[in-house]
Motif scaffolding. Structure first.
Motif, PDB file in Angstrom:
ATOM      1  N   SER A 279      25.478  27.602  19.437  1.00  0.00           N
ATOM      2  CA  SER A 279      24.158  27.875  18.855  1.00  0.00           C
ATOM      3  C   SER A 279      24.270  28.726  17.598  1.00  0.00           C
ATOM      4  O   SER A 279      23.524  28.535  16.633  1.00  0.00           O
ATOM      5  CB  SER A 279      23.256  28.571  19.884  1.00  0.00           C
ATOM      6  OG  SER A 279      23.052  27.751  21.012  1.00  0.00           O
ATOM      7  N   THR A 280      25.208  29.677  17.603  1.00  0.00           N
ATOM      8  CA  THR A 280      25.448  30.503  16.420  1.00  0.00           C
ATOM      9  C   THR A 280      25.845  29.641  15.230  1.00  0.00           C
ATOM     10  O   THR A 280      25.331  29.807  14.116  1.00  0.00           O
ATOM     11  CB  THR A 280      26.559  31.534  16.694  1.00  0.00           C
ATOM     12  OG1 THR A 280      26.115  32.450  17.695  1.00  0.00           O
ATOM     13  CG2 THR A 280      26.921  32.309  15.428  1.00  0.00           C
ATOM     14  N   TYR A 281      26.740  28.698  15.468  1.00  0.00           N
ATOM     15  CA  TYR A 281      27.194  27.837  14.375  1.00  0.00           C
ATOM     16  C   TYR A 281      26.095  26.899  13.896  1.00  0.00           C
ATOM     17  O   TYR A 281      26.035  26.565  12.705  1.00  0.00           O
ATOM     18  CB  TYR A 281      28.453  27.080  14.809  1.00  0.00           C
ATOM     19  CG  TYR A 281      29.700  27.936  14.656  1.00  0.00           C
ATOM     20  CD1 TYR A 281      29.857  29.105  15.405  1.00  0.00           C
ATOM     21  CD2 TYR A 281      30.692  27.608  13.754  1.00  0.00           C
ATOM     22  CE1 TYR A 281      30.958  29.911  15.255  1.00  0.00           C
ATOM     23  CE2 TYR A 281      31.810  28.415  13.594  1.00  0.00           C
ATOM     24  CZ  TYR A 281      31.934  29.564  14.343  1.00  0.00           C
ATOM     25  OH  TYR A 281      33.022  30.376  14.175  1.00  0.00           O
ATOM     26  N   GLU A 282      25.225  26.494  14.783  1.00  0.00           N
ATOM     27  CA  GLU A 282      24.074  25.691  14.363  1.00  0.00           C
ATOM     28  C   GLU A 282      23.147  26.498  13.457  1.00  0.00           C
ATOM     29  O   GLU A 282      22.670  26.002  12.433  1.00  0.00           O
ATOM     30  CB  GLU A 282      23.303  25.193  15.588  1.00  0.00           C
ATOM     31  CG  GLU A 282      23.946  24.035  16.316  1.00  0.00           C
ATOM     32  CD  GLU A 282      23.024  23.414  17.337  1.00  0.00           C
ATOM     33  OE1 GLU A 282      22.922  22.177  17.383  1.00  0.00           O
ATOM     34  OE2 GLU A 282      22.402  24.179  18.111  1.00  0.00           O
ATOM     35  N   VAL A 283      22.889  27.742  13.850  1.00  0.00           N
ATOM     36  CA  VAL A 283      22.039  28.613  13.039  1.00  0.00           C
ATOM     37  C   VAL A 283      22.686  28.861  11.678  1.00  0.00           C
ATOM     38  O   VAL A 283      22.034  28.753  10.635  1.00  0.00           O
ATOM     39  CB  VAL A 283      21.780  29.952  13.760  1.00  0.00           C
ATOM     40  CG1 VAL A 283      21.113  30.955  12.815  1.00  0.00           C
ATOM     41  CG2 VAL A 283      20.907  29.741  14.991  1.00  0.00           C
TER      42      VAL A 283
ATOM     43  N   PHE B 111      37.841  19.813   5.557  1.00  0.00           N
ATOM     44  CA  PHE B 111      37.533  18.660   6.401  1.00  0.00           C
ATOM     45  C   PHE B 111      36.320  17.853   5.947  1.00  0.00           C
ATOM     46  O   PHE B 111      36.239  16.658   6.160  1.00  0.00           O
ATOM     47  CB  PHE B 111      37.325  19.112   7.854  1.00  0.00           C
ATOM     48  CG  PHE B 111      38.533  19.770   8.453  1.00  0.00           C
ATOM     49  CD1 PHE B 111      39.730  19.096   8.547  1.00  0.00           C
ATOM     50  CD2 PHE B 111      38.465  21.074   8.923  1.00  0.00           C
ATOM     51  CE1 PHE B 111      40.849  19.696   9.104  1.00  0.00           C
ATOM     52  CE2 PHE B 111      39.580  21.684   9.477  1.00  0.00           C
ATOM     53  CZ  PHE B 111      40.775  20.994   9.562  1.00  0.00           C
ATOM     54  N   LYS B 112      35.352  18.562   5.366  1.00  0.00           N
ATOM     55  CA  LYS B 112      34.107  17.920   4.913  1.00  0.00           C
ATOM     56  C   LYS B 112      33.414  17.163   6.054  1.00  0.00           C
ATOM     57  O   LYS B 112      32.914  16.052   5.881  1.00  0.00           O
ATOM     58  CB  LYS B 112      34.381  16.978   3.741  1.00  0.00           C
ATOM     59  CG  LYS B 112      34.938  17.695   2.509  1.00  0.00           C
ATOM     60  CD  LYS B 112      35.252  16.737   1.389  1.00  0.00           C
ATOM     61  CE  LYS B 112      35.657  17.469   0.111  1.00  0.00           C
ATOM     62  NZ  LYS B 112      36.839  18.338   0.272  1.00  0.00           N
ATOM     63  N   LEU B 113      33.397  17.786   7.209  1.00  0.00           N
ATOM     64  CA  LEU B 113      32.751  17.174   8.370  1.00  0.00           C
ATOM     65  C   LEU B 113      31.238  17.276   8.240  1.00  0.00           C
ATOM     66  O   LEU B 113      30.714  18.275   7.735  1.00  0.00           O
ATOM     67  CB  LEU B 113      33.186  17.891   9.654  1.00  0.00           C
ATOM     68  CG  LEU B 113      34.683  17.827  10.005  1.00  0.00           C
ATOM     69  CD1 LEU B 113      34.972  18.731  11.193  1.00  0.00           C
ATOM     70  CD2 LEU B 113      35.097  16.396  10.311  1.00  0.00           C
ATOM     71  N   PRO B 114      30.504  16.256   8.709  1.00  0.00           N
ATOM     72  CA  PRO B 114      29.039  16.369   8.736  1.00  0.00           C
ATOM     73  C   PRO B 114      28.618  17.411   9.762  1.00  0.00           C
ATOM     74  O   PRO B 114      29.436  17.849  10.589  1.00  0.00           O
ATOM     75  CB  PRO B 114      28.584  14.963   9.148  1.00  0.00           C
ATOM     76  CG  PRO B 114      29.752  14.384   9.883  1.00  0.00           C
ATOM     77  CD  PRO B 114      30.977  14.968   9.232  1.00  0.00           C
ATOM     78  N   LYS B 115      27.352  17.781   9.725  1.00  0.00           N
ATOM     79  CA  LYS B 115      26.857  18.917  10.515  1.00  0.00           C
ATOM     80  C   LYS B 115      27.310  18.903  11.973  1.00  0.00           C
ATOM     81  O   LYS B 115      27.938  19.858  12.437  1.00  0.00           O
ATOM     82  CB  LYS B 115      25.335  18.977  10.462  1.00  0.00           C
ATOM     83  CG  LYS B 115      24.759  20.079  11.355  1.00  0.00           C
ATOM     84  CD  LYS B 115      23.259  20.034  11.469  1.00  0.00           C
ATOM     85  CE  LYS B 115      22.770  21.063  12.466  1.00  0.00           C
ATOM     86  NZ  LYS B 115      21.304  21.018  12.641  1.00  0.00           N
ATOM     87  N   ASP B 116      26.974  17.863  12.725  1.00  0.00           N
ATOM     88  CA  ASP B 116      27.231  17.864  14.167  1.00  0.00           C
ATOM     89  C   ASP B 116      28.714  18.003  14.485  1.00  0.00           C
ATOM     90  O   ASP B 116      29.106  18.780  15.365  1.00  0.00           O
ATOM     91  CB  ASP B 116      26.677  16.589  14.814  1.00  0.00           C
ATOM     92  CG  ASP B 116      25.152  16.547  14.799  1.00  0.00           C
ATOM     93  OD1 ASP B 116      24.542  17.620  14.571  1.00  0.00           O
ATOM     94  OD2 ASP B 116      24.573  15.470  14.996  1.00  0.00           O
TER      95      ASP B 116
END
Length: 208
Positions: free
Chosen positions: A85-89, A169-174
């Motif tokens: 949740s922290t990383y989502e915020v 890495f350029k990963l998308p959000k999820d």
């Protein structure tokens, strides 16, 4: 949604998309299709908007920390949920971390606020870590200096993972949130009891 809230929402969107240094109040007003005067009635400078967004970030983190602290029987799942949740915020306010140095340099109030938060957060995390020891999630023989340095390690990763992702890495959000949340969780692995390490391996490593 009130005009003030619309401005904050649009500003956050634009800052995240284009960066702190590339967005002015005129850009925000144009995107909202309102006059610059209308926007300046609510917020005179972009710095005023950023102060509020930074405070909003802190308040969201306060909620997550308070929820974790209130749990009497803390579990490994609680720790993962808090980390994820922290990383989502953080991702939702990612411009702050991408442009952290410039923001702190140009807005002294935020720099002072950040320094104060760091002190408070260290104390809060030490209490949380002790709670995980009491609930037999963390080993009881972990030295205090390890728990204290762990807080600093968490700050370093949490404050910089968004930049690292954009460069490496350029990963998308999820995918990014899951990937870096697990990297942070791996810091806790050596502190877990043997039983909790087995749970961790089966739930978060072998299933990832």
């Amino acid at each position: 949604m009130k005009t003030k809230d619309k401005i904050l929402s649009k500003a956050l969107e634009l800052f995240n998309e284009k960066g702190y240094n590339n967005v002015t109040t005129r850009h925000i007003a144009a995107d909202l299709k309102i006059s610059p005067g209308n926007l300046h009635y609510h917020y005179k400078h972009s710095e005023d908007i950023i102060k509020i967004l930074f405070t909003d970030l802190i308040l969201k983190m306060d909620v997550l920390l308070n929820d974790l602290q209130k749990k009497e029987n803390k579990t490994l799942e609680d720790l993962y949920h808090f980390t994820f949740s922290t990383y989502e915020v953080f991702y939702s306010f990612r411009f702050i971390f991408v442009n952290f140095f410039d923001i702190l340099k140009h807005i002294p109030v935020i720099e002072a606020q950040y320094e104060s938060i760091n002190i408070t957060r260290k104390d809060e995390f030490q209490i949380i870590f002790k709670g995980f020891q009491e609930n037999h999630i963390f080993r009881n023989d972990v030295p205090d200096f390890i728990l204290e340095s762990l807080t600093t390690q968490l700050f370093i990763i949490a404050d910089n993972w968004i930049i690292h992702n954009s460069l490496s890495f350029k990963l998308p959000k999820d995918k990014a949130v899951k990937h870096y949340a697990l990297i942070q969780m791996n810091l806790f692995y050596p502190l877990l009891t043997k039983e909790q390490q087995k749970i961790y391996e089966s739930k978060y490593i072998h299933s990832s």
